[in-house]
Design a protein around this motif. Structure first.
Motif, PDB file in Angstrom:
ATOM      1  N   ASP A   1      -9.559  -4.602   8.139  1.00 52.43           N
ATOM      2  CA  ASP A   1      -8.818  -5.621   8.886  1.00 52.43           C
ATOM      3  C   ASP A   1      -7.483  -5.068   9.377  1.00 52.43           C
ATOM      4  O   ASP A   1      -7.154  -3.923   9.102  1.00 52.43           O
ATOM      5  N   GLY A   2      -6.743  -5.915  10.104  1.00 52.04           N
ATOM      6  CA  GLY A   2      -5.431  -5.489  10.606  1.00 52.04           C
ATOM      7  C   GLY A   2      -4.461  -5.201   9.468  1.00 52.04           C
ATOM      8  O   GLY A   2      -4.822  -5.253   8.295  1.00 52.04           O
ATOM      9  N   LYS A   3      -3.220  -4.915   9.835  1.00 51.11           N
ATOM     10  CA  LYS A   3      -2.250  -4.504   8.822  1.00 51.11           C
ATOM     11  C   LYS A   3      -1.079  -5.473   8.747  1.00 51.11           C
ATOM     12  O   LYS A   3      -0.845  -6.234   9.682  1.00 51.11           O
ATOM     13  N   VAL A   4      -0.357  -5.389   7.640  1.00 48.02           N
ATOM     14  CA  VAL A   4       0.911  -6.104   7.542  1.00 48.02           C
ATOM     15  C   VAL A   4       1.994  -5.044   7.365  1.00 48.02           C
ATOM     16  O   VAL A   4       2.005  -4.318   6.375  1.00 48.02           O
TER      17      VAL A   4
ATOM     18  N   LEU B   1       6.968   0.002   5.780  1.00 46.92           N
ATOM     19  CA  LEU B   1       5.986  -0.005   4.695  1.00 46.92           C
ATOM     20  C   LEU B   1       4.770  -0.780   5.198  1.00 46.92           C
ATOM     21  O   LEU B   1       4.831  -1.451   6.233  1.00 46.92           O
ATOM     22  N   GLU B   2       3.717  -0.733   4.436  1.00 47.76           N
ATOM     23  CA  GLU B   2       2.472  -1.358   4.889  1.00 47.76           C
ATOM     24  C   GLU B   2       1.790  -2.014   3.688  1.00 47.76           C
ATOM     25  O   GLU B   2       1.824  -1.458   2.579  1.00 47.76           O
ATOM     26  N   GLY B   3       1.182  -3.151   3.913  1.00 52.10           N
ATOM     27  CA  GLY B   3       0.488  -3.807   2.804  1.00 52.10           C
ATOM     28  C   GLY B   3      -0.603  -4.725   3.308  1.00 52.10           C
ATOM     29  O   GLY B   3      -0.916  -4.744   4.498  1.00 52.10           O
ATOM     30  N   ARG B   4      -1.190  -5.466   2.376  1.00 47.29           N
ATOM     31  CA  ARG B   4      -2.262  -6.396   2.744  1.00 47.29           C
ATOM     32  C   ARG B   4      -2.067  -7.701   1.995  1.00 47.29           C
ATOM     33  O   ARG B   4      -1.514  -7.711   0.901  1.00 47.29           O
TER      34      ARG B   4
ATOM     35  N   GLU C   1       0.828  -1.218   0.000  1.00 43.27           N
ATOM     36  CA  GLU C   1       0.000   0.000   0.000  1.00 43.27           C
ATOM     37  C   GLU C   1       0.861   1.267   0.000  1.00 43.27           C
ATOM     38  O   GLU C   1       0.411   2.316  -0.408  1.00 43.27           O
ATOM     39  N   GLY C   2       2.071   1.169   0.565  1.00 47.35           N
ATOM     40  CA  GLY C   2       2.938   2.357   0.624  1.00 47.35           C
ATOM     41  C   GLY C   2       3.557   2.488   1.999  1.00 47.35           C
ATOM     42  O   GLY C   2       3.631   1.499   2.753  1.00 47.35           O
ATOM     43  N   GLU C   3       3.949   3.709   2.328  1.00 43.65           N
ATOM     44  CA  GLU C   3       4.534   3.948   3.646  1.00 43.65           C
ATOM     45  C   GLU C   3       3.489   3.719   4.729  1.00 43.65           C
ATOM     46  O   GLU C   3       2.315   4.029   4.529  1.00 43.65           O
ATOM     47  N   SER C   4       3.930   3.224   5.867  1.00 43.79           N
ATOM     48  CA  SER C   4       2.998   2.989   6.955  1.00 43.79           C
ATOM     49  C   SER C   4       2.432   4.317   7.463  1.00 43.79           C
ATOM     50  O   SER C   4       3.152   5.321   7.529  1.00 43.79           O
ATOM     51  N   GLU C   5       1.163   4.288   7.812  1.00 45.27           N
ATOM     52  CA  GLU C   5       0.552   5.510   8.363  1.00 45.27           C
ATOM     53  C   GLU C   5       1.103   5.792   9.760  1.00 45.27           C
ATOM     54  O   GLU C   5       1.028   6.903  10.258  1.00 45.27           O
ATOM     55  N   GLU C   6       1.635   4.729  10.396  1.00 40.60           N
ATOM     56  CA  GLU C   6       2.090   4.914  11.778  1.00 40.60           C
ATOM     57  C   GLU C   6       3.523   5.409  11.890  1.00 40.60           C
ATOM     58  O   GLU C   6       3.852   6.156  12.783  1.00 40.60           O
ATOM     59  N   THR C   7       4.379   4.971  10.973  1.00 34.38           N
ATOM     60  CA  THR C   7       5.773   5.456  10.976  1.00 34.38           C
ATOM     61  C   THR C   7       6.337   5.351   9.564  1.00 34.38           C
ATOM     62  O   THR C   7       6.105   4.352   8.873  1.00 34.38           O
TER      63      THR C   7
END
Ligand code: SF4
Length: 516
Positions: free
Chosen positions: A479-482, A467-470, A457-463
């Motif tokens: 749902d939760g995140k990866v 990175l962040e994805g599904r 998905e791109g950079e994590s919204e938290e830090t």
């Protein structure tokens, strides 16, 4: 509106002016020198993905008519708030947002404020009366009227909007005759909203849409409205009788989206499993999924909001047969105690549900199962609540949401006795979530070491260090995140691309992975 008028009165009352009589036709109020440039329209979309699709359709109609869309409310000539009215907290959030956006009429560029969506169906004339900054309202069945409401195009342009009278199902007609869609109980609060025609609108593949989701994913609304009699729910009064989009229209839209770069499609509707019943199609959702799976460029296809007793063998076989159809089911069960479900007018119970879940897991290997429950429904006894807790322990859901019961005027449950106190409802909700948290933790831990395809998905919204994805197990937004904390030096991971990954750590709901 519950707290709207009280919030809005007081210090703001001095600004009160008479609202225009006509609810939609509002002229371009910009200075003459400004009128040569396109109107800038800003949108705030609240509520569920179904409402988001309505916003995307309104933005599409506006863009086609020459408006410029902006994400900055302070730059907008016109601000549209597409509201939610599902439960009282959603209504309150809608009102707060309208009031916040109204501030831009005093301090920013905005000349007009338009309110659209479910709150309009519930409180149409009260919004105009209590919030005089609102220039026009647009209900869920009037999306085409956004053009004249914003002043982007004259009222005559609405004639070109895709309004079609859609067929209904015998079940819905019978429920209508029994008063399921009646808004009479709202009449004393908001006569025009209460007595207006029920929405009967659905966009099609020729309707322009401006996607508000990342480029690689899109929702497709395959049906609208709901014929079910659930006693806690006012969605049928807000959205009208169940009606499906034409099969070919859904496929044509999916093809268009795939050509534009969309790789993941999520089918939505109040009840996706009834898809096609209104034009006599059996197993319509399964047929639709099969056809969508033949679109080469699509990589993942999923659907949300299945109704428990509408999950057929054919639907499960179809999910199991196609790799592109995510092994993911979202089945809001609402409760597990047969007596509570009977009061909710939904039927079923833990025993039936467990059998059905066992079948789902047997037919669809590696199934990810999501559900949601309402706790504190009127008359919910300790024993009924315990039945629900036991069921959750036994069913071992991958994802679960628990919502506090919220009393809604117009819902049949409103008149039920033995209401549970808000404090007790909150206690029960927390308790149920604590059971699920342990289940989730155990399930996520069991995934460590396994490999999956991951949509980045791109950079994590938290830090921005992660990175962040599904994966297929994660529906967008709910749902939760990866989190991805490692990838080979030779690659530069790109949002919207798929990567093979390995799960390296697990938290209660989220996972950590490395790209292989
Ligand atoms: S199925 Fe869902 S939308 Fe329909 S009445 Fe029940 S809760 Fe409301």
């Amino acid at each position: 509106m519950p707290a709207a008028s009280s919030i809005h009165s007081g210090s703001r009352r001095s600004q009160k002016k008479k609202a225009p009589e006509n609810s939609v036709a509002v002229a371009d109020r910009r200075e003459p020198a400004d009128r040569a440039r396109p109107q800038k329209v800003g949108f705030v979309s609240l509520g569920c993905p179904k409402n988001l699709v309505d916003s995307e359709v309104m933005m599409g109609l506006l863009a086609r008519a020459g408006a410029e869309l902006t994400t900055r409310a302070e730059d907008a000539d016109v601000i549209v708030v597409n509201t939610c009215s599902f439960i009282e907290s959603a209504q309150q959030e809608s009102v707060n947002t309208i009031l916040e956006m109204a501030g831009h009429k005093a301090t920013g560029n905005a000349k007009k404020l338009i309110v659209a969506g479910c709150l309009v169906e519930r409180f149409r004339d009260q919004i105009r009366k209590d919030i005089p900054e609102v220039d026009a309202v647009v209900g869920t069945g009037e999306l085409g009227k956004i053009l004249s409401a914003t002043g982007v195009a004259p009222a005559a342009a609405n004639a070109n909007s895709p309004f079609v009278v859609l067929p209904s199902r015998p079940e819905g007609d019978a429920r209508a005759a029994q008063g399921r869609f009646s808004r009479d109980s709202w009449a004393h609060e908001s006569p025009a909203g209460a007595l207006g025609d029920l929405p009967n609108y659905l966009y099609d593949d020729t309707t322009p849409r401006v996607l508000a989701t990342p480029r690689h994913m899109a929702y497709i609304k395959i049906a609208e409205g709901c014929d079910h009699p659930c006693t806690f729910c006012i969605i049928p009064q807000l959205r009208g009788q169940f009606r499906s989009r034409r099969f070919e229209s859904v496929i044509a839209e999916a093809e268009k989206l795939a050509q534009s770069g969309v790789r993941e499609i999520t089918l939505i509707g109040q009840d996706t499993t009834c898809y096609g019943e209104d034009f006599g199609l059996q197993d319509g959702l399964a047929l639709l999924l099969e056809k969508l799976a033949s679109i080469d460029a699509l990589r993942w296809i999923r659907f949300l909001y299945a109704y428990p007793n509408k999950i057929t063998g054919k639907l499960l076989d179809t999910i199991a047969a196609y790799e592109k159809i995510c092994s993911y089911m979202d089945v809001p069960l609402q409760h597990a105690s047969p007596s509570a479900l009977k009061r909710m007018k939904r039927g079923g119970g833990a025993e039936v549900f467990l059998k059905s879940i066992a079948k789902m897991r047997r037919v669809v290997p590696d199934l990810t199962l999501r559900t949601s429950f309402i706790v504190g429904f009127p008359g919910e006894t300790e024993q009924e609540f315990e039945e629900l807790c036991d069921f959750v322990r036994e069913a071992q859901f991958d994802w679960m949401g628990a919502f506090s019961y919220s009393d809604q005027a117009g819902a049949a449950a409103f008149s039920l006795e033995k209401k549970i106190s808000p404090r007790e409802i909150e206690r029960r909700r927390k308790h149920l979530m604590s059971i699920q948290r342990l289940i989730s933790k155990k399930k996520k831990k069991a995934l460590v070491g396994r490999e999956f395809d991951l949509l980045l998905e791109g950079e994590s919204e938290e830090t921005d260090l992660l990175l962040e994805g599904r994966t297929q197990m994660h529906a967008p937004e709910i749902d939760g995140k990866v989190f991805v904390n490692d990838f080979p030096e030779e690659i530069t991971p790109k949002p919207g691309e798929f990567y093979r990954c390995q799960i390296t750590a697990a938290h209660d709901y989220d996972l950590v992975a490395r790209i292989l």
